[in-house]
Design an enzyme around this catalytic site. Structure first.
Site, mmCIF file in Angstrom:
data_model
loop_
_atom_site.group_PDB
_atom_site.id
_atom_site.type_symbol
_atom_site.label_atom_id
_atom_site.label_comp_id
_atom_site.label_asym_id
_atom_site.label_seq_id
_atom_site.Cartn_x
_atom_site.Cartn_y
_atom_site.Cartn_z
ATOM 1 N N CYS A 2 9.734 -4.561 -1.400
ATOM 2 C CA CYS A 2 10.951 -4.154 -0.709
ATOM 3 C C CYS A 2 10.879 -2.657 -0.423
ATOM 4 O O CYS A 2 10.132 -1.937 -1.079
ATOM 5 C CB CYS A 2 12.160 -4.443 -1.584
ATOM 6 S SG CYS A 2 12.172 -6.126 -2.212
ATOM 7 N N ARG A 27 8.032 -3.040 5.111
ATOM 8 C CA ARG A 27 7.937 -3.397 3.696
ATOM 9 C C ARG A 27 8.498 -4.792 3.426
ATOM 10 O O ARG A 27 8.033 -5.511 2.560
ATOM 11 C CB ARG A 27 8.742 -2.403 2.840
ATOM 12 C CG ARG A 27 8.205 -1.022 2.769
ATOM 13 C CD ARG A 27 7.158 -0.853 1.729
ATOM 14 N NE ARG A 27 7.509 -1.288 0.399
ATOM 15 C CZ ARG A 27 7.019 -0.784 -0.704
ATOM 16 N NH1 ARG A 27 6.186 0.225 -0.635
ATOM 17 N NH2 ARG A 27 7.328 -1.261 -1.879
ATOM 18 N N TRP A 74 12.218 -8.268 0.569
ATOM 19 C CA TRP A 74 11.175 -9.296 0.689
ATOM 20 C C TRP A 74 11.468 -10.239 -0.468
ATOM 21 O O TRP A 74 11.239 -9.907 -1.630
ATOM 22 C CB TRP A 74 9.793 -8.657 0.556
ATOM 23 C CG TRP A 74 8.652 -9.566 0.867
ATOM 24 C CD1 TRP A 74 8.064 -9.771 2.079
ATOM 25 C CD2 TRP A 74 7.929 -10.388 -0.063
ATOM 26 N NE1 TRP A 74 7.034 -10.668 1.954
ATOM 27 C CE2 TRP A 74 6.928 -11.063 0.663
ATOM 28 C CE3 TRP A 74 8.040 -10.621 -1.433
ATOM 29 C CZ2 TRP A 74 6.040 -11.952 0.061
ATOM 30 C CZ3 TRP A 74 7.156 -11.507 -2.036
ATOM 31 C CH2 TRP A 74 6.172 -12.163 -1.286
ATOM 32 N N ASN A 100 13.149 -2.999 -6.484
ATOM 33 C CA ASN A 100 11.919 -3.625 -6.029
ATOM 34 C C ASN A 100 11.232 -4.152 -7.279
ATOM 35 O O ASN A 100 11.055 -3.402 -8.233
ATOM 36 C CB ASN A 100 11.039 -2.564 -5.341
ATOM 37 C CG ASN A 100 9.856 -3.171 -4.637
ATOM 38 O OD1 ASN A 100 9.718 -4.386 -4.586
ATOM 39 N ND2 ASN A 100 9.000 -2.323 -4.098
ATOM 40 N N GLY A 101 10.887 -5.435 -7.311
ATOM 41 C CA GLY A 101 10.236 -5.985 -8.505
ATOM 42 C C GLY A 101 10.858 -7.311 -8.892
ATOM 43 O O GLY A 101 11.719 -7.842 -8.179
ATOM 44 N N GLU A 487 -13.113 -10.276 7.937
ATOM 45 C CA GLU A 487 -12.013 -9.410 8.372
ATOM 46 C C GLU A 487 -11.472 -9.854 9.738
ATOM 47 O O GLU A 487 -10.259 -9.846 9.966
ATOM 48 C CB GLU A 487 -12.503 -7.954 8.402
ATOM 49 C CG GLU A 487 -11.521 -6.935 8.968
ATOM 50 C CD GLU A 487 -10.201 -6.830 8.216
ATOM 51 O OE1 GLU A 487 -10.044 -7.477 7.180
ATOM 52 O OE2 GLU A 487 -9.310 -6.117 8.712
ATOM 53 N N LYS A 491 -7.581 -10.878 10.293
ATOM 54 C CA LYS A 491 -6.713 -10.224 11.283
ATOM 55 C C LYS A 491 -6.054 -11.273 12.171
ATOM 56 O O LYS A 491 -4.867 -11.210 12.458
ATOM 57 C CB LYS A 491 -7.504 -9.244 12.173
ATOM 58 C CG LYS A 491 -7.885 -7.927 11.562
ATOM 59 C CD LYS A 491 -6.764 -6.930 11.366
ATOM 60 C CE LYS A 491 -6.109 -7.056 10.037
ATOM 61 N NZ LYS A 491 -6.741 -6.566 8.857
ATOM 62 N N GLU A 494 -3.357 -13.346 10.259
ATOM 63 C CA GLU A 494 -2.177 -12.565 9.894
ATOM 64 C C GLU A 494 -1.189 -12.410 11.028
ATOM 65 O O GLU A 494 0.007 -12.547 10.830
ATOM 66 C CB GLU A 494 -2.599 -11.136 9.525
ATOM 67 C CG GLU A 494 -3.076 -10.940 8.147
ATOM 68 C CD GLU A 494 -3.179 -9.460 7.843
ATOM 69 O OE1 GLU A 494 -2.418 -8.992 6.998
ATOM 70 O OE2 GLU A 494 -4.029 -8.776 8.448
ATOM 71 N N HIS A 510 -24.230 -25.786 6.304
ATOM 72 C CA HIS A 510 -23.935 -26.470 5.042
ATOM 73 C C HIS A 510 -22.504 -27.007 5.004
ATOM 74 O O HIS A 510 -22.010 -27.331 3.927
ATOM 75 C CB HIS A 510 -24.169 -25.525 3.863
ATOM 76 C CG HIS A 510 -25.597 -25.074 3.753
ATOM 77 N ND1 HIS A 510 -26.614 -25.912 3.366
ATOM 78 C CD2 HIS A 510 -26.185 -23.881 4.043
ATOM 79 C CE1 HIS A 510 -27.768 -25.251 3.373
ATOM 80 N NE2 HIS A 510 -27.528 -24.017 3.799
ATOM 81 N N LYS A 609 3.717 -4.915 3.807
ATOM 82 C CA LYS A 609 2.637 -3.926 3.859
ATOM 83 C C LYS A 609 2.086 -3.604 2.473
ATOM 84 O O LYS A 609 0.885 -3.523 2.289
ATOM 85 C CB LYS A 609 3.162 -2.659 4.537
ATOM 86 C CG LYS A 609 2.124 -1.572 4.734
ATOM 87 C CD LYS A 609 1.093 -1.969 5.759
ATOM 88 C CE LYS A 609 0.029 -0.912 5.979
ATOM 89 N NZ LYS A 609 -1.172 -1.489 6.611
HETATM 90 O O1 M6R Z 1 -2.733 -1.282 0.351
HETATM 91 P P1 M6R Z 1 -3.923 -2.126 0.058
HETATM 92 O O2 M6R Z 1 -5.148 -1.704 0.772
HETATM 93 O O3 M6R Z 1 -4.184 -2.227 -1.426
HETATM 94 O O4 M6R Z 1 -3.533 -3.569 0.561
HETATM 95 C C1 M6R Z 1 -4.355 -4.670 0.321
HETATM 96 C C2 M6R Z 1 -3.925 -5.869 1.140
HETATM 97 O O5 M6R Z 1 -2.640 -6.277 0.788
HETATM 98 C C3 M6R Z 1 -3.978 -5.579 2.640
HETATM 99 O O6 M6R Z 1 -5.232 -5.141 3.052
HETATM 100 C C4 M6R Z 1 -3.600 -6.842 3.437
HETATM 101 O O7 M6R Z 1 -4.582 -7.818 3.297
HETATM 102 C C5 M6R Z 1 -3.379 -6.465 4.895
HETATM 103 N N1 M6R Z 1 -2.209 -7.119 5.388
HETATM 104 C C6 M6R Z 1 -4.537 -6.827 5.752
HETATM 105 O O8 M6R Z 1 -4.336 -6.561 7.094
#
Ligand code: M6R
Length: 614
Positions: A2, A27, A74, A100-101, A487, A491, A494, A510, A609
């Site tokens: 959050c 966030r 969140w 937050n938590g 990656e 992307k 996501e 395989h 994020k």
């Molecule tokens: O802040 P961080 O690099 O530790 O975050 C790690 C992941 O949560 C972050 O890379 C996440 O996978 C992203 N949404 C990827 O685009």
């Protein structure tokens, strides 16, 4: 996960807090709320859904005051709804709180508080905290003391801010464990609070970060700090070098778009002052790893999550090639649950853009307990990961706001190349000539990245047009570019919600080969490196089964152009640098497909994020 903002001072507090929330919308965005004080009363406005709903509510029912707190949620406990949105208020209406938590023992606390007569108005775990504070205030405690006693009773990791009409000039904030940061921003006769620096960057660059189990009592004249056992604590001020403009979207449509296109600049910033482009000698002052410490390293373990973990997988190739140290890569969320074999001869490298990812922080703590030396690659200055590390390599990429990480990925790859070269030079595994040729290639990198990012260099619009309606994508890469396939798939998942899998190309036969048909695009990274021939035969195997190939290839590669259905080119470079260029078309492909599908690029569903819950 959050977002938290607070303000106390002479200005219109709700406006400042709301503007801060706007910068933290990445966030959490399932509900939001603000609270202020007016005429001795707490006034709260909360709305389900995106921040714009709260904005409309505040326009219809404005609340003004000189102290305020705000929150973007969140959801963990309790569905996203207005009644579950923060701030939460006690039975008397005198105390309100944002958090937050997760309160891990909330059920037993709630039952006990209900038995004492407290009435709950939400389904959240959070609400128990404000009723606990109410209980201690009723016993005559100050807000800070009541908070301190309440915080001692709750389990789990938290960032909390309290506001009470009984103490109209005071905010009480606390950090317990790793549920995200609590940053106090220092103004002149006014003070700010935030979970993330960008929320308050336009008001101040002078910031103080709470450590685990610390509290701040904040009035317009300044903050006082205490440990949770009530002892006063001295804290130092950090000057944040980030420019507020860098946290703004500018003329771009999305933060992700801005951050992709910024990469030629951000790579330059990451390199600046760290490598002599003539000699290739690398200097990493903040790494705090003198030659004697380097000589004691027997192996490295990289811990990270998500995109940062994929960066670590690329880094493994870079560091092993340059420094000849074995590198293992593990997810933060897995590392501590497998009793990892690390000791004082292990260098543990944490990679984290936010520096607040709870799984990565937990892995770092596990490594610390086992006696490993701890270094980190971090973007957010002053974050917990930076503070608990023995040394750091900052990404120097500026604030990354888009939920999908892009420029932090390329910056962390550059940092790992520098780390590999630094270790290789200290260990004598990197010949001077090799240092020089790497440095020369790095000097050219920003220009090459800029070329890939130029308008019209590759045609993403056509790909978006032809493939936006597909359900599945497969990404294949090999060697150092295999993690780039992972990656690329991440992307795409996501931000476009298309199912995508990244796979080591040699493993296709395989299993995944069974999926190939004329409807599933297969993105292959087929650059001219030591596995080029193998990648060509993967392309042949896909084509032989009627598959569609989108190939990432070097400029001028006619062989790939003849075989693949679509080609995305990148310039030739040093093989260890190629992944930094190869990821750029992956990011742009995902971006254009998601835009074409009408997706919410900067706030993809369910994601946040900074992932500060386990
Ligand atoms: O802040 P961080 O690099 O530790 O975050 C790690 C992941 O949560 C972050 O890379 C996440 O996978 C992203 N949404 C990827 O685009």
């Amino acid at each position: 996960m959050c977002g938290i903002v607070g303000y106390v001072g002479p200005r219109e507090a709700t406006t400042i807090v709301f503007e801060g929330l706007r910068r933290l919308e990445y966030r959490g965005y399932d509900s939001a709320g603000v609270a202020t004080l007016r005429g001795g009363r707490i006034l709260v406005r909360r709305a389900e859904g995106k921040l714009s709903n709260l904005e409309h509510l505040l326009a219809d029912q404005p609340i003004n005051g000189h102290i305020a707190i705000g929150h973007t949620r969140w959801a963990t406990h309790g569905a996203p709804s207005q009644r579950n949105a923060h701030p939460h208020t006690d039975c008397t209406g005198e105390i309100t709180l944002i958090q937050n938590g997760i309160v891990e023992n909330f059920l037993s606390l709630r039952q006990a508080l209900q038995a004492e007569g407290h009435v709950f108005s939400s389904e959240t775990d959070t609400e128990v905290i404000v009723h606990l504070v109410e209980k201690y205030v009723a016993q005559g405690c100050s807000l800070a003391e009541a908070g301190r006693r309440a915080f001692a009773q709750i389990k789990g990791a938290h960032a909390i801010v309290l506001l009470s009409s009984r103490e109209p000039d005071t905010l009480v904030a606390a950090r317990l464990g790793n549920a995200g940061g609590v940053t106090v921003g220092l103004g002149e006769g006014e003070m700010f609070l935030a979970s993330d620096i960008p929320a308050i960057l336009e008001h101040t660059r002078r910031m103080i970060f709470l450590e685990d189990r610390q509290m701040a009592v904040i009035t317009p004249t300044g903050p006082q700090f205490f440990s949770l056992d009530g002892q006063a604590v001295e804290k130092s001020v950090t000057e944040i070098p980030w420019d507020p403009i860098s946290a703004a979207k500018g003329t771009y449509r999305h933060f992700m778009q801005k951050e992709i296109y910024e990469q030629a600049r951000s790579i330059t910033d990451t390199l600046r002052g760290r490598i002599d482009f003539e000699t290739g000698v690398v200097t990493l002052d903040e790494l705090n790893l003198p030659p004697k410490a380097v000589s004691q390293i027997k192996e490295m373990v990289t811990v990270a999550c998500g995109t940062s973990a994929y960066s670590g997988l690329v880094g493994k190739f870079m560091i092993e090639a340059l420094a000849r140290v074995p590198v293992e890569v593990d997810y933060g969320s897995e590392f501590r649950y497998r009793d990892p074999i690390v000791d004082q001869h292990t260098l543990v490298l944490a990679i984290t853009q936010s520096g607040e990812t709870v799984d990565t922080l937990a892995a770092m703590e596990e490594a610390r307990q086992k006696g490993a030396r701890l270094v980190s690659i971090v973007n957010v200055i002053g974050s917990m990961a930076q503070r608990i590390s023995d040394g750091v390599i900052l990404m120097h990429t500026g604030p990354e706001i888009g939920v999908a990480s892009t420029k932090a990925f390329s910056a962390s790859l550059v940092d790992q190349l520098l780390l590999g070269a630094y270790l290789g030079q200290a260990r004598g595994t990197l010949a001077d000539q090799d240092s020089r040729s790497l440095a020369q290639a790095l000097a050219e990198l920003p220009e090459l990245a800029g070329r890939v990012l130029q308008d019209g260099y590759n045609d993403y619009e056509t790909l978006a047009h032809d493939f936006h309606d597909r359900e599945h994508f497969l990404f294949l890469g090999r060697g150092i570019n295999y993690p780039i396939a992972l990656e690329g798939a991440l992307k795409l998942k996501e931000i476009s919600y298309i199912h995508a899998e990244g796979y080591p190309a040699g493993e296709m036969k395989h299993g995944p080969i069974a999926l190939i048909d004329e409807s599933m695009p297969v993105v292959t990274i087929a650059v001219q490196d030591n596995v080029y021939d193998k990648m060509i035969s993967q392309i042949e195997q896909v084509k032989a089964r009627g598959g569609i190939v989108i190939a990432v290839a070097h400029e001028g590669d006619q062989v790939v152009r003849d075989k693949a259905d679509y080609v995305l080119t990148i310039p030739r470079s040093h093989p260890l640098i190629t992944p930094i260029l190869a990821v750029l078309p992956m990011q742009l492909l995902a971006y254009y497909l998601a835009v074409r599908r009408g997706c919410d690029i900067d706030q993809p569903r369910n994601l946040a994020k900074s992932v500060t819950v386990e």
